[in-house]
Structures are given as structure tokens and as C-alpha cells.
Design a protein around this motif. Structure first.
Motif: not given
Length: 244
Positions: A66, A108, A55-56, A90
Motif C-alpha cells: 500500500t 477514488y 495508485d495505492i 485502487t
């Protein structure tokens, strides 16, 4: 061949859901599910990871966080992980270009994520493998500090007074909190390490001689000797017979 996946997600519910979906793709997969950067980094040093799902945003309390991207930046500096598949989770569209171009992101997953989309991406990612290092290194943990040790440098490990003493080349000895031999063998996962008694593991690559009658093992380059447990004698001899 079993693959290993490291999932880094701060939400406990989403972490469990992601783990469930990965196992639905391949139930043999070893999944490490963690919620913070420090645990993730320690895990990827101790283990060999084939796929990263990260997970960003790992700190929702921090504006503009971030930290997932920063973690992957560190991962890419480790030679064996330069091309290991990374899948970002994200909700930030503006980070995807950087993830693809600079960090070699495989794909992603957008939040809220679709279970089918997750499984599709995981299935694709599991086609890749991270090569194990020729000189395998294991990081022992003591007082919150990681001590990297080359497996080839280990002569033997023994439990003494509720601690594990790791005897290495150049007469170095590292003492760590107690673990069972079963735990050590499972975590280090090196074929050269074998258990020869209830409290001792040896590196068979450094064995000089096995005295069957007196049940002890001597090593090359050091004078130490370790005993072979009665119930381990047959197994130890078989290991060396198979290695001829």
C-alpha cells in the motif's frame, strides 16, 4: 490559469492512458507522470501540484503493498498539500474508508477504470488549486540528493566550466550539474529571476545598480558584479522599467 497534476502509477500503459484522459479534460494541464514513490516525492517538492492521482499499489511484487497510501501520508505532512485533492486508483475496497477519513481523499477510481469516470473525477479535482508558498523554495538535485533553496536567497546563477554556480546569501555557493538558463527559468518559475546573459541569471530583487554604459549589474549586500550580454541589454532594462 494552468493546473498541474501528478500521476503515480507503476503500470506504464495505465500511466499513459491516465495522462491522456487528464489532457482530454484540459489540454493546458501540466501533467507529471511517474512510476515510483521516490520520483513522485522529488517532483512534488520541486513543483507545486494541484491534483494528485495515485495508485495505492505501486509495487505489485510485494504482497499487501500500500505504498501509495504511505506516499499520501507523507504528502499530508507538507503544509501546502494538507488539502490538495488526492484521487486514489485502487482495487482494494477496504482501504477507501481510511483514504476518505484520515487522508482527506477527494475520490477514488476503481480498476479496471472507466475513461468517463476518470474524466469526471479529474474535472472535479481541477476546480481546486494549491497555493504557492510565499517564500518559494526550489530543490536543486546533485548526486541524487535534493538541496532546498529559497528563491529569495539567490543573488545570481552562472555557468562556469560546465557547472552551475548558485550564489546565495551569507556567501553560500551551491554548485550543481550544468543546465541551460532556459531550463532553470522553466523549472524554478519565479518572476524575480531574469536572464542577463547567455550564462547568467539574476534575482532582480537583489539588484543595487545597473551600469548601462559599462553593461554590468551590482548587488545589494555583496560586492559581486555580473555582465549584461549585448543581446540581453534591452530586455534587462525593460524588466526594471516595468518594475518601477
Amino acid at each position: 490559469m494552468k493546473k498541474s497534476v501528478l500521476i503515480v502509477e507503476d503500470s506504464k500503459s495505465q500511466l499513459e492512458m491516465m495522462k491522456k484522459l487528464v489532457l482530454e479534460v484540459d489540454e493546458r494541464t501540466i501533467v507529471y507522470a511517474v512510476r515510483d514513490v521516490s520520483t513522485a516525492y522529488a517532483t512534488l517538492l520541486e513543483k507545486t501540484i494541484d491534483v494528485f492521482i495515485i495508485d495505492i499499489i505501486l509495487d505489485t511484487k510485494k504482497s499487501g503493498d500500500t505504498s501509495g497510501l504511505r506516499l499520501v501520508e507523507r504528502i499530508r505532512t507538507i503544509p501546502k498539500y494538507m488539502f490538495t485533492p488526492v484521487v486514489f486508483v485502487t482495487s482494494l475496497e477496504d482501504t477507501t474508508k481510511y483514504a476518505y477519513t484520515d487522508l482527506n481523499c477527494l475520490s477514488y477510481i476503481e480498476k479496471p477504470f472507466s475513461p468517463e469516470r476518470v474524466k469526471q473525477v479529474v474535472k472535479k479535482a481541477l476546480n481546486f488549486s494549491t497555493e504557492k508558498e510565499e517564500e518559494q523554495t526550489y530543490c536543486f538535485r546533485k548526486d541524487g540528493i535534493l538541496y532546498p533553496v529559497k528563491v529569495d536567497d539567490i543573488f545570481y546563477m552562472e555557468s562556469i566550466n560546465h557547472e552551475i554556480c548558485i550564489h546565495m546569501k551569507k556567501d553560500n555557493i551551491l554548485t550543481i550539474p550544468y543546465k541551460t538558463c532556459k531550463q532553470l527559468l522553466s523549472e524554478i518559475d519565479a518572476s524575480c529571476l531574469i536572464q542577463c546573459s547567455r550564462s547568467t541569471i539574476i534575482n532582480k530583487n537583489h539588484v543595487y545598480n545597473i551600469d548601462v554604459q559599462n553593461r554590468y549589474i551590482s548587488f545589494k549586500d555583496i560586492n559581486d558584479k555580473v555582465m549584461i550580454g549585448i543581446t540581453f541589454k534591452k530586455k534587462v532594462l525593460a524588466e526594471f522599467e516595468n518594475g518601477r
